[in-house]
Design a protein around this motif. Structure first.
Motif, mmCIF file in Angstrom:
data_model
loop_
_atom_site.group_PDB
_atom_site.id
_atom_site.type_symbol
_atom_site.label_atom_id
_atom_site.label_comp_id
_atom_site.label_asym_id
_atom_site.label_seq_id
_atom_site.Cartn_x
_atom_site.Cartn_y
_atom_site.Cartn_z
ATOM 1 N N ARG A 378 0.818 -1.230 0.000
ATOM 2 C CA ARG A 378 0.000 0.000 0.000
ATOM 3 C C ARG A 378 0.852 1.280 0.000
ATOM 4 O O ARG A 378 0.317 2.378 0.060
ATOM 5 N N ASN A 422 -2.875 9.072 -1.409
ATOM 6 C CA ASN A 422 -2.337 7.778 -0.955
ATOM 7 C C ASN A 422 -2.515 6.674 -1.990
ATOM 8 O O ASN A 422 -3.009 5.584 -1.686
ATOM 9 N N ALA A 453 1.917 0.436 15.665
ATOM 10 C CA ALA A 453 2.059 0.459 17.126
ATOM 11 C C ALA A 453 0.724 0.754 17.798
ATOM 12 O O ALA A 453 -0.079 1.530 17.270
ATOM 13 N N TYR A 454 0.484 0.149 18.938
ATOM 14 C CA TYR A 454 -0.712 0.443 19.743
ATOM 15 C C TYR A 454 -0.303 0.563 21.201
ATOM 16 O O TYR A 454 0.471 -0.260 21.713
ATOM 17 N N SER A 455 -0.817 1.617 21.845
ATOM 18 C CA SER A 455 -0.454 1.870 23.249
ATOM 19 C C SER A 455 -1.179 0.881 24.154
ATOM 20 O O SER A 455 -2.376 0.631 23.954
ATOM 21 N N HIS A 482 -8.816 5.709 -6.184
ATOM 22 C CA HIS A 482 -8.900 4.351 -5.638
ATOM 23 C C HIS A 482 -10.247 4.109 -4.969
ATOM 24 O O HIS A 482 -10.925 5.057 -4.563
ATOM 25 N N GLY A 487 -7.975 1.262 6.866
ATOM 26 C CA GLY A 487 -6.549 1.253 7.146
ATOM 27 C C GLY A 487 -6.058 -0.187 7.133
ATOM 28 O O GLY A 487 -6.819 -1.112 7.446
ATOM 29 N N LEU A 488 -4.809 -0.367 6.785
ATOM 30 C CA LEU A 488 -4.325 -1.730 6.599
ATOM 31 C C LEU A 488 -4.478 -2.570 7.874
ATOM 32 O O LEU A 488 -5.087 -3.638 7.862
ATOM 33 N N ASP A 697 2.797 11.285 23.328
ATOM 34 C CA ASP A 697 2.773 9.993 22.641
ATOM 35 C C ASP A 697 1.706 10.190 21.570
ATOM 36 O O ASP A 697 0.527 9.977 21.814
HETATM 37 P P1 FAD Z 1 -2.744 2.751 7.443
HETATM 38 O O1 FAD Z 1 -3.219 1.905 6.335
HETATM 39 O O2 FAD Z 1 -1.316 2.630 7.855
HETATM 40 O O3 FAD Z 1 -3.064 4.266 7.174
HETATM 41 C C1 FAD Z 1 -2.588 5.211 8.132
HETATM 42 C C2 FAD Z 1 -2.426 6.572 7.530
HETATM 43 O O4 FAD Z 1 -2.032 6.497 6.188
HETATM 44 C C3 FAD Z 1 -3.681 7.369 7.519
HETATM 45 O O5 FAD Z 1 -3.854 8.028 8.740
HETATM 46 C C4 FAD Z 1 -3.460 8.281 6.371
HETATM 47 O O6 FAD Z 1 -2.676 9.379 6.742
HETATM 48 C C5 FAD Z 1 -2.690 7.443 5.420
HETATM 49 N N1 FAD Z 1 -3.515 6.758 4.390
HETATM 50 C C6 FAD Z 1 -3.306 5.479 3.977
HETATM 51 N N2 FAD Z 1 -4.156 5.181 2.961
HETATM 52 C C7 FAD Z 1 -4.919 6.264 2.737
HETATM 53 C C8 FAD Z 1 -5.955 6.578 1.816
HETATM 54 N N3 FAD Z 1 -6.364 5.711 0.907
HETATM 55 N N4 FAD Z 1 -6.506 7.814 1.856
HETATM 56 C C9 FAD Z 1 -6.101 8.721 2.749
HETATM 57 N N5 FAD Z 1 -5.106 8.480 3.656
HETATM 58 C C10 FAD Z 1 -4.519 7.279 3.654
HETATM 59 N N6 FAD Z 1 -3.682 4.057 17.051
HETATM 60 C C11 FAD Z 1 -4.766 3.724 17.780
HETATM 61 O O7 FAD Z 1 -5.891 3.678 17.238
HETATM 62 N N7 FAD Z 1 -4.655 3.397 19.122
HETATM 63 C C12 FAD Z 1 -3.464 3.447 19.777
HETATM 64 O O8 FAD Z 1 -3.391 3.165 20.963
HETATM 65 C C13 FAD Z 1 -2.309 3.810 19.025
HETATM 66 N N8 FAD Z 1 -1.089 3.888 19.620
HETATM 67 C C14 FAD Z 1 -0.006 4.251 18.896
HETATM 68 C C15 FAD Z 1 1.242 4.350 19.541
HETATM 69 C C16 FAD Z 1 2.353 4.731 18.819
HETATM 70 C C17 FAD Z 1 3.698 4.838 19.526
HETATM 71 C C18 FAD Z 1 2.229 5.029 17.429
HETATM 72 C C19 FAD Z 1 3.422 5.445 16.622
HETATM 73 C C20 FAD Z 1 1.017 4.922 16.794
HETATM 74 C C21 FAD Z 1 -0.122 4.539 17.514
HETATM 75 N N9 FAD Z 1 -1.356 4.430 16.886
HETATM 76 C C22 FAD Z 1 -2.461 4.097 17.631
HETATM 77 C C23 FAD Z 1 -1.514 4.592 15.433
HETATM 78 C C24 FAD Z 1 -1.435 3.196 14.774
HETATM 79 O O9 FAD Z 1 -0.107 2.701 14.880
HETATM 80 C C25 FAD Z 1 -1.795 3.184 13.279
HETATM 81 O O10 FAD Z 1 -1.080 4.181 12.613
HETATM 82 C C26 FAD Z 1 -3.258 3.389 13.021
HETATM 83 O O11 FAD Z 1 -4.016 2.420 13.717
HETATM 84 C C27 FAD Z 1 -3.576 3.243 11.531
HETATM 85 O O12 FAD Z 1 -3.068 2.034 11.058
HETATM 86 P P2 FAD Z 1 -3.644 1.352 9.750
HETATM 87 O O13 FAD Z 1 -2.669 0.323 9.303
HETATM 88 O O14 FAD Z 1 -5.049 0.909 9.967
HETATM 89 O O15 FAD Z 1 -3.690 2.546 8.719
#
Ligand code: FAD
Length: 700
Positions: A378, A422, A453-455, A482, A487-488, A697
């Protein structure tokens, strides 16, 4: 002219997620075009370089991680140059340029690079080219591309000012001046080659490479020209008529061989890269069905793993790419029949790129496994990838559009139609049907699949052998580039736990399920170095955590609640929690638990706000909408806790808006309280960070 021995420089990178590394490698590759040769090393490989005696110019590329920290790979180097006993002229011989990567959505922008920069300066090293600060929030390339472009002149100037003996460290003077330069593969290269590499392409020139498509493509374009609007697939004037300056074609360097073998049923081995397979013992929907965002609670059973954590730590979850997207990708690459073949990856002989076989691509795994677990399919294709894809595109109009998108002139289109939306490789392959890249190219350009990452939202004092998380299911609506997606990781997790997911308000029944029936996930701890409760419980704390940002504070408060129970003699400081969500009745997550904490005194003050609820019957005017508004309402207490009582402020959650707004509000509170202007308030806030009493954080 530079003699050959005077054409060497060194590139050192500190990368957390591979961005700094790939930019460093790009600089290394481009060097040959300018008649220069670079050695390249990760800052962690300290046996590969020695800044103490380095007389070549050094280019540093350094990213930022955590709360403005240098990446893990640079930590040892930082410790080394931070040593206070080093003399102030320890590195006075060193001439360097530094490119710092960061994200303005986070506080301490580019701080990883800035830290190294100031330490180098303190030891007497000098810049030969101004430091670049690239912002991932607006697009790294906005700064990176012009910075690299200017680097070559600066390097040449620096190198031509250095004698050959300076460069080699010995007194040989047998360097012959030569108009030709050698590229990394040793081939002769002269200035005119370099210009050819810039591919000054005109529309007609590109079309002429594929005569058969010219007529239909151009007719097509002409037919619609009066109503054209730019999109991923098509451009409009002036771009469509521009001469393009496109990046040089990145040299290919991988050879991929597919062998028939039995690879079916592969899984990620437990223990790999520190990941352990754990059971998800509980999954609960925390929000109403009609809430804007859906929040899910997960409980992991860590009883069979040797895992310790503290509230404030996070965990990395390894998630696979979506099976449907892997299938589509295999189909588009014409490799669906080879999905179970074992993959061998080696370096292409005679490649001009100094590279290694990427370690994240496992040997002898099936193609399907690699596309599922090893590569971030992705990821947003970089301009170099788009450039390379153009060369595997049959249709001349499609090829032209790909070249536009990676060109200097097409930068705005790249940002609008690829970066900001994206777009991923699959989206490009769907939009450009005649593009058929070889697998080796895909492997060369797709980065490593990153964990999310998840807290921890629990304390092991209260939930031994368990760890809790809470996450929002990220949703991306459909757009012309698209289809709609989740989210992934969050999209995968919600599907993965569907068999045990309990609706809001039900009594969890998962204990009845045998462990073998529970969904599994690969997890590894990601300890925080600073985001923890103060060791002295009498220190007052202010926590700001709207939405899922409340997660670590649930852990903090569970811990405090237990400590209250077990240590009644101890003095506990005030605890304030500022929480916010959209609607009181739809997404006030952990409501009962938070109210319990407030009721039993674990939490001295629970301050909540609801951004989308209608004003109450009394029609309260100026009611607080967001957490920062409540902070302002309680400014006196916040200021007292931070400035007088030496308390701590913790902020967790959305980096894009909330963390910035809270930071601005903090400046306002401190400015008002101490009657300071913004600059002086900023100094106080910087001091709080320095003392680790203002901790974030945050994530975007
Ligand atoms: P992804 O697929 O990785 O997408 C994430 C980001 O990519 C989006 O926010 C956006 O900016 C962009 N993106 C991707 N595709 C598109 C698209 N088609 N259109 C528009 N934008 C897009 N999250 C929580 O919910 N709970 C927690 O406790 C938590 N703790 C964290 C702690 C740390 C230290 C860190 C670094 C992150 C934490 N997160 C937390 C965030 C978490 O790690 C993920 O980033 C979040 O859940 C999204 O992951 P995902 O794979 O579903 O999304």
């Amino acid at each position: 002219m530079l003699c050959e021995v005077a054409a060497h420089f060194l590139i050192l990178y500190g990368s957390q997620r591979g961005q700094a590394q790939s930019i460093a490698e790009e600089i290394c590759e481009q060097a040959a075009e300018y008649g220069l040769t670079a050695d390249i090393s990760c800052l962690s490989n300290q046996d590969k370089y020695k800044v103490e005696s380095e007389i070549r110019p050094v280019v540093f590329v350094v990213s930022t991680t955590g709360d403005g920290d240098p990446p893990d790979t640079a930590q040892k180097f930082v410790r080394k140059i931070k040593n206070k006993s080093l003399p102030h002229d320890h590195l006075s011989h060193l001439r360097y340029a530094l490119l710092a990567l960061g994200d303005t959505n986070y506080a301490n922008f580019c701080n990883g690079g800035k830290t190294i920069d100031s330490l180098l300066q303190r030891l007497g090293a000098k810049h030969f080219y101004a430091t670049g600060h690239a912002d991932d929030g607006t697009g790294l390339e906005v700064v990176v591309d012009p910075w690299i472009e200017g680097l070559w002149d600066a390097l040449k100037k620096k190198l031509s000012g250095m004698s050959a003996s300076d460069q080699t460290g010995d007194t040989r003077s047998d360097c012959t001046q030569d108009n030709n330069h050698k590229n990394a593969s040793g081939q002769e290269k002269n200035k005119s080659d370099v210009e050819v590499d810039l591919h000054l392409l005109k529309l007609g020139e590109v079309h002429s490479q594929n005569e058969t498509n010219v007529t239909s493509d151009s007719t097509d374009a002409e037919t619609h020209s009066s109503t054209l609007v730019a999109s991923l697939k098509q451009s409009v004037p002036p771009l469509s008529e521009s001469v393009l300056k496109v990046p040089a074609l990145p040299p290919s360097y991988l050879e991929v061989v597919l062998e028939q073998a039995s690879t079916e049923g592969e899984t990620v081995p437990s223990g790999k890269d520190g990941y352990r397979e754990m059971s998800i013992s509980k999954a609960v929907q925390l929000t109403q069905d009609d809430a804007v965002k859906s929040s899910i609670f997960l409980e992991l059973d860590i009883s069979e793993q040797d895992v310790a954590y503290q509230p404030g730590d996070s965990f990395d979850i390894l998630c696979p790419n979506r099976a449907s997207e892997v299938d589509e990708l295999l189909l588009r690459l014409d490799l669906q029949m080879q999905r179970n073949c074992a993959v061998q990856v080696s370096l292409l002989k005679n490649s001009s790129k100094k590279a290694k076989v990427p370690l994240h691509i496992p040997q002898n795994s099936s193609l399907q496994f690699i596309l599922t677990w090893a590569l971030e399919i992705r990821s947003i294709p970089k301009k170099a990838f788009v450039r390379a894809l153009a060369d595997f595109t049959q249709s001349s109009s499609e090829k032209r559009r790909l070249l536009e998108l990676c060109s200097k002139e097409g930068s705005a289109d790249y940002n609008s139609f690829i970066r900001d939306t994206n777009v991923c490789l699959l989206d490009l392959l769907q939009a450009f049907p005649s593009c058929l890249p070889p697998l080796s190219l895909v492997f060369e350009h797709l980065p490593k699949l990153q964990p999310r990452a998840y807290s921890a939202a629990s304390s092991s004092l209260q939930h031994p052998e368990k760890v809790h998380f809470v996450f929002n299911v990220v949703e991306f609506p459909a757009c012309p580039e698209h289809p709609a997606r989740t989210g992934l990781c969050t999209g995968w997790l919600v599907d993965h736990v569907s068999s045990i997911l309990q609706p809001l308000g039900t009594v969890p029944a998962s204990e009845c399920l045998a462990t073998s029936a529970l969904p599994k996930v690969h997890v590894r701890p990601r300890p925080s170095s600073t985001f923890h409760l103060p060791s002295d419980p009498s220190v007052p704390v202010v926590m700001v955590g709207p939405g899922t940002g409340v997660a670590p504070f649930i852990g903090f408060l569970q811990q405090r609640e237990k400590e209250h129970e077990t240590n009644q003699e101890a003095t506990f400081g005030e605890t304030w929690l500022f929480f916010g969500c959209r609607h009181k009745d739809k997404d006030f997550i952990f409501r009962e638990e938070l109210e319990r904490f407030a009721h039993n005194g674990t939490l001295s003050h629970l301050i909540v706000c609801f951004s989308r609820d209608e004003p109450d019957a009394a029609g309260t005017i100026n009611r607080p909408t967001y957490v920062q508004h409540n902070l302002l309402l309680h400014a006196k207490n916040v200021a007292r806790i931070l400035l007088k009582d030496k308390g701590c402020l913790y902020v967790c959650g959305d980096a894009k808006n909330m963390a910035k707004d809270v930071n601005d509000t903090l400046l306002e509170i401190i400015g008002n309280e101490l009657q300071l202007d913004k600059l002086d308030a900023m100094k106080i806030v910087a001091g709080l960070r320095e003392e680790k009493r203002y901790l974030q954080d945050i994530w975007s």
